[in-house]
Design a protein around this motif. Structure first.
Motif, PDB file in Angstrom:
ATOM      1  N   GLU A  78      33.908  15.314  35.414  1.00  0.00           N
ATOM      2  CA  GLU A  78      32.461  15.131  35.165  1.00  0.00           C
ATOM      3  C   GLU A  78      31.615  16.093  36.008  1.00  0.00           C
ATOM      4  OE1 GLU A  78      31.325  10.951  35.399  1.00  0.00           O
ATOM      5  OE2 GLU A  78      33.241  10.448  34.490  1.00  0.00           O
TER       6      GLU A  78
ATOM      7  N   ASP B 102      17.395  14.530  28.762  1.00  0.00           N
ATOM      8  CA  ASP B 102      16.648  14.378  30.014  1.00  0.00           C
ATOM      9  C   ASP B 102      16.647  15.657  30.851  1.00  0.00           C
ATOM     10  OD1 ASP B 102      16.000  11.769  29.522  1.00  0.00           O
ATOM     11  OD2 ASP B 102      17.607  10.894  30.730  1.00  0.00           O
TER      12      ASP B 102
ATOM     13  N   ARG C  11      31.582   4.185  22.012  1.00  0.00           N
ATOM     14  CA  ARG C  11      31.837   4.720  23.349  1.00  0.00           C
ATOM     15  C   ARG C  11      32.669   5.999  23.234  1.00  0.00           C
ATOM     16  NH1 ARG C  11      29.430   1.741  26.865  1.00  0.00           N
ATOM     17  NH2 ARG C  11      29.211  -0.471  26.398  1.00  0.00           N
TER      18      ARG C  11
ATOM     19  N   SER D 213      23.999   7.658  24.775  1.00  0.00           N
ATOM     20  CA  SER D 213      23.644   7.832  26.193  1.00  0.00           C
ATOM     21  C   SER D 213      23.909   9.264  26.637  1.00  0.00           C
ATOM     22  CB  SER D 213      24.447   6.887  27.084  1.00  0.00           C
ATOM     23  OG  SER D 213      24.092   5.568  26.830  1.00  0.00           O
TER      24      SER D 213
ATOM     25  N   ASN E 169      31.325  11.391  30.920  1.00  0.00           N
ATOM     26  CA  ASN E 169      31.736  10.058  31.353  1.00  0.00           C
ATOM     27  C   ASN E 169      32.232   9.276  30.137  1.00  0.00           C
ATOM     28  OD1 ASN E 169      31.953   7.409  32.217  1.00  0.00           O
ATOM     29  ND2 ASN E 169      30.163   7.537  33.547  1.00  0.00           N
TER      30      ASN E 169
ATOM     31  N   ASP F 218      21.180  11.337  25.453  1.00  0.00           N
ATOM     32  CA  ASP F 218      19.992  11.119  26.297  1.00  0.00           C
ATOM     33  C   ASP F 218      20.086  11.899  27.607  1.00  0.00           C
ATOM     34  OD1 ASP F 218      18.784   9.494  24.464  1.00  0.00           O
ATOM     35  OD2 ASP F 218      19.512   7.617  25.335  1.00  0.00           O
ATOM     36  N   ILE F 219      21.293  11.953  28.168  1.00  0.00           N
ATOM     37  CA  ILE F 219      21.465  12.705  29.429  1.00  0.00           C
ATOM     38  C   ILE F 219      21.107  14.180  29.199  1.00  0.00           C
ATOM     39  CG2 ILE F 219      23.192  13.589  31.075  1.00  0.00           C
ATOM     40  CD1 ILE F 219      24.552  10.819  30.922  1.00  0.00           C
ATOM     41  N   TYR F 220      21.637  14.756  28.120  1.00  0.00           N
ATOM     42  CA  TYR F 220      21.323  16.156  27.808  1.00  0.00           C
ATOM     43  C   TYR F 220      19.820  16.328  27.563  1.00  0.00           C
ATOM     44  CZ  TYR F 220      25.720  18.664  27.755  1.00  0.00           C
ATOM     45  OH  TYR F 220      26.855  19.324  28.155  1.00  0.00           O
TER      46      TYR F 220
ATOM     47  N   ASN G  81      15.149  11.819  36.842  1.00  0.00           N
ATOM     48  CA  ASN G  81      16.238  11.978  35.869  1.00  0.00           C
ATOM     49  C   ASN G  81      17.604  11.863  36.537  1.00  0.00           C
ATOM     50  OD1 ASN G  81      14.560  12.310  33.708  1.00  0.00           O
ATOM     51  ND2 ASN G  81      14.545  14.538  33.801  1.00  0.00           N
TER      52      ASN G  81
ATOM     53  N   LYS H 277      33.031   6.292  29.733  1.00  0.00           N
ATOM     54  CA  LYS H 277      32.575   4.918  29.537  1.00  0.00           C
ATOM     55  C   LYS H 277      31.245   4.849  28.793  1.00  0.00           C
ATOM     56  CE  LYS H 277      34.649   3.372  33.841  1.00  0.00           C
ATOM     57  NZ  LYS H 277      34.338   3.214  35.262  1.00  0.00           N
ATOM     58  N   LEU H 278      30.554   5.968  28.732  1.00  0.00           N
ATOM     59  CA  LEU H 278      29.215   5.935  28.127  1.00  0.00           C
ATOM     60  C   LEU H 278      29.273   6.019  26.604  1.00  0.00           C
ATOM     61  CD1 LEU H 278      27.160   8.244  30.519  1.00  0.00           C
ATOM     62  CD2 LEU H 278      27.307   5.762  30.530  1.00  0.00           C
TER      63      LEU H 278
ATOM     64  N   LYS I 138      22.974   5.359  35.027  1.00  0.00           N
ATOM     65  CA  LYS I 138      23.660   5.326  33.720  1.00  0.00           C
ATOM     66  C   LYS I 138      25.168   5.307  33.946  1.00  0.00           C
ATOM     67  CE  LYS I 138      20.840   7.095  30.074  1.00  0.00           C
ATOM     68  NZ  LYS I 138      20.075   8.219  29.664  1.00  0.00           N
ATOM     69  N   ASN I 139      25.584   6.038  34.976  1.00  0.00           N
ATOM     70  CA  ASN I 139      27.005   6.103  35.278  1.00  0.00           C
ATOM     71  C   ASN I 139      27.504   4.893  36.060  1.00  0.00           C
ATOM     72  OD1 ASN I 139      28.107   8.784  34.314  1.00  0.00           O
ATOM     73  ND2 ASN I 139      26.277   9.452  35.372  1.00  0.00           N
TER      74      ASN I 139
END
Lengths: 232, 272
Positions: B87, A100, A124, A93, A86, A96-98, B4, A88-89, B11-12
């Motif tokens: 994505e 999580d 970003r 972040s 994404n 953090d996604i990875y 999660n 925009k992130l 988050k998105n």
């Protein structure tokens, strides 16, 4: 080394075009495997099937004994050909996604790899250059301690200096017990790091051999053998 | 892992949600301020100012409605991007089942739609400069329903019940719309390799048509039942009964749409 990936009698078609018919393949652990073939030969399709992005009609694919599903996805680190995050992130972040989702993700390693590039973790993703985006994506994928790394054209569309960076990042960050499958047609750049090569043509495996054995037997480089096999 | 996935969903979404909330707040303040100026001054006696005032008010209300619609459609746009565009290469390789992925998305939708409607419920009295708007609304409805139904409407609590069912019905209808869009996208993207976005749109209307069949049958049966009984019973109670059945049907459709979406995603994922 034991078998980490087995593909048995897999069939897949797009619309009415059969891409793979009764595909069989077995790859052992602890190897760097080059999945080589011209455009449209089916390399990406095979990688996507292993990653769980494409459902095949018949047959079975097993990663370390697990059919494709959440268990296999936990063992596979996939780097697609193109942007998949994404935009925009912020970079932190994304880390953090990875962190999580993947138990095998090494957050400190990701921070180090991305930090070494001089990228601010608070920036970003969309603000990064194309080259840096690719490097961040590679950094995230290579920060996992996965059993299989699926890298789809990781050096396609980047300049020679970036290619060197990408290859050195791959080589210096993967677990030696893991298997890396690299799909590419830029063979000259990667042939020195390959342990095994698989030639794919029109949905068929033309050959699967140890890279050194093949070079010795033919007295040619992998690149030359590829050019010979796939001459138009 | 469900937590999660919900975190991943927000988050998105948070940036768009925050932006919409800010737009909502700004335009609510602007509109309520304009109302205040209009009511307290003789500012609007000039024709040109009055014309500007009307255009401004319509514009502000339009922006507020658009914000709610955007917040709701953002959910489906996000689904399309996160599951079936670039994505999707991350989302669909996460080590979670299709069920968990879709449940996470569904819970995020429930919260997001409730949030959008919550903002609207707060904004209406602020815009209209009247915090007693809801009790006034109940008075108006009491009189309106009292005229059509002397037999069954007895108390304000009936009207409150009506309002609650109305809000729940609108909420479930919105949820159904989002679920149907998700299902249409899932069918279009997974079953076809060419023109799949166009086919998703076509399938949305097919799903809507399929949804309409049982609803029409139930409505017809209820109407026939009413017609066969006394005229006096065609009433407020009948309307409430119809709304409750509509809510239950919509909830059932949502469940069916979700199950189909999960099954197709699990069995036919096609990120070619």
């Amino acid at each position: 080394m034991g078998e980490i990936l087995s593909v048995s009698n897999v069939n897949i078609a797009y619309d009415k075009n059969q891409v793979y018919k009764d595909l069989n393949l077995s790859i052992g652990s602890g190897k760097i495997v080059g999945l080589l073939g011209p455009n449209g030969s089916g390399k990406t399709t095979l990688i996507k099937m292993i990653a769980g992005l494409l459902k095949y009609k018949k047959g079975s694919i097993k990663v370390d004994g697990h059919e494709i599903g959440p268990e296999s996805k936990a063992l596979v680190a996939y780097l697609p050909d193109g942007s998949f995050l994404n935009e925009k992130l912020k970079v932190k972040s994304l880390i953090d996604i990875y962190s999580d989702f993947f138990k095998d993700f090494d957050k400190a390693k990701a921070v180090r790899i991305i930090g070494d590039l001089g990228i601010d973790l608070n920036s970003r993703f969309k603000a990064l250059s194309k080259g840096n985006k690719e490097k961040v994506q590679l950094g995230l994928v290579m920060s996992r301690h996965a059993k299989i790394y699926l890298l789809d054209e990781p050096i396609g569309g980047v300049d020679p200096a970036a290619r060197d960076y990408i290859l050195s990042t791959i080589i210096s960050n993967y677990d030696k017990d893991s298997t890396i499958i690299i799909s590419t047609h830029l063979i000259q750049d990667i042939e020195n790091v390959l342990d095994e090569v698989i030639f794919v043509k029109e949905g068929e495996i033309l050959l699967q051999r140890n890279a050194d054995d093949l070079r010795t037997e033919r007295n040619q480089s992998i690149d030359d053998i590829f050019r010979e096999e796939f001459r138009c | 892992m469900l937590i999660n996935v919900i975190k991943y969903e927000f988050k998105n979404r948070y940036k768009t949600l925050s932006l919409m909330t800010i737009i909502f707040a700004i335009f609510t303040c602007l509109l309520s301020g304009a109302w205040y100026v209009k009511n307290k001054t003789s500012f609007c006696e000039n024709e040109a100012v009055r014309f500007f005032w009307v255009i401004f008010s319509i514009g502000c209300v339009f922006v507020l409605i658009a914000s709610i619609v955007c917040m709701i459609f953002q959910s489906s746009a996000g689904f399309y991007k996160r599951f079936y565009r670039n994505e999707g290469y991350l989302t669909n390789t996460l080590p979670v089942s299709s069920l968990t992925l879709h449940m996470g998305k569904f819970i995020a939708d429930l919260i997001q739609i409730a949030y959008a409607y919550g903002l609207a419920v707060i904004a209406i009295p602020v815009i209209l400069q009247d915090i007693k708007i809801y009790s006034k609304m109940i008075d108006v409805l009491t009189i309106a329903f009292g005229q059509i139904d002397n037999a069954t409407l007895n108390s304000v609590s009936d009207i409150k019940g009506f309002l609650i069912i109305f809000i729940v019905a609108t909420y479930i209808q919105t949820l159904l719309m989002v679920s149907n869009i998700d299902l249409a996208i899932t069918i279009g993207r997974n079953f076809f390799t060419k023109n799949n976005d166009l086919l998703s749109v076509v399938f949305y209307f097919v799903i809507k048509a399929v949804d309409a069949i049982p609803s029409s049958i139930v409505s017809m049966l209820l109407a026939m039942k009413q017609l066969s009984s006394d005229y006096e019973d065609v009433s407020f109670g009948f309307m409430i009964q119809n709304m409750i059945i509509s809510v239950l049907l919509c909830a059932a459709y949502v469940v069916v749409a979700k199950i189909l979406t999960i099954l197709i995603h699990k069995k036919r994922l096609n990120l070619y």
